[in-house]
Design a protein around this motif. Structure first.
Motif, PDB file in Angstrom:
ATOM      1  N   ILE A  43      42.410  35.688  38.235  1.00  0.00           N
ATOM      2  CA  ILE A  43      41.079  36.288  38.243  1.00  0.00           C
ATOM      3  C   ILE A  43      40.344  35.764  39.484  1.00  0.00           C
ATOM      4  O   ILE A  43      40.681  34.710  40.031  1.00  0.00           O
ATOM      5  N   THR A  44      39.360  36.496  39.925  1.00  0.00           N
ATOM      6  CA  THR A  44      38.644  36.191  41.168  1.00  0.00           C
ATOM      7  C   THR A  44      38.144  34.750  41.224  1.00  0.00           C
ATOM      8  O   THR A  44      38.309  34.071  42.227  1.00  0.00           O
TER       9      THR A  44
ATOM     10  N   LYS B 160      44.488  37.161  31.352  1.00  0.00           N
ATOM     11  CA  LYS B 160      43.156  37.130  31.974  1.00  0.00           C
ATOM     12  C   LYS B 160      42.154  36.373  31.095  1.00  0.00           C
ATOM     13  O   LYS B 160      41.363  35.574  31.589  1.00  0.00           O
TER      14      LYS B 160
ATOM     15  N   LYS C 148      40.028  32.921  32.022  1.00  0.00           N
ATOM     16  CA  LYS C 148      38.570  32.729  31.884  1.00  0.00           C
ATOM     17  C   LYS C 148      38.286  31.472  31.061  1.00  0.00           C
ATOM     18  O   LYS C 148      37.403  30.684  31.391  1.00  0.00           O
TER      19      LYS C 148
END
Length: 147
Positions: free
Chosen positions: A30-31, A55, A59
């Motif tokens: 993820i970014t 994902k 997080k």
């Protein structure tokens, strides 16, 4: 038989095919995780292992890293990846693993050069600073124990 794309790309960039695979895999982060690699706060190799997490788990991993105030070592990332692959990874696991004292933290204390340079002549090398610090500590300990 011709070369595989990753072999051609590796030759072009001076990397092994395996390293090219790692670069491709890391794009699955993820970014926010990728930013940690880009700014140098997280190592590339542990990040590759974390790219195997879902994902949602990535997080949660960001929250766990915030909780523990650190990024994972390679061995920690591998353990987290294994728990995820086994379907057993929880936020608590991430926090517990990240909160462990890392071996390298036990073995040494690190100062950045800019932290020390204001106390020493500009000409001092890192080794000269190290010796001087140890000597000062020894003198201070002797003074402390004499009281």
């Amino acid at each position: 038989m011709g070369k595989k794309s990753i072999e051609l790309i590796g030759e072009e960039c001076g990397d092994s095919p395996k390293q090219v695979q790692r670069y491709i895999k890391i794009t699955e982060l993820i970014t926010e995780m990728l930013e940690k690699v880009d700014d140098g706060s997280m190592g590339f190799t542990p990040a590759v292992q974390l790219s195997f997490l879902k994902k949602k788990e990535q997080k949660e991993m960001l929250d766990a890293m915030e909780f523990a105030q650190c990024t994972p070592s390679l061995s920690q990332a591998l353990r987290i990846k294994k728990l995820s692959a086994d379907g057993k990874l929880t936020v608590r696991d991430m926090e517990d693993i990240l909160s462990e004292i890392k071996q390298k933290e036990i073995d040494r204390v690190v100062f950045k050069m800019e932290q020390l340079h204001r106390f020493f002549p500009v000409s001092y090398t890192a080794e000269q600073m190290r010796r001087e610090i140890l000597e000062m500590l020894k003198l201070n300990m002797n003074k402390y124990w004499d009281e």
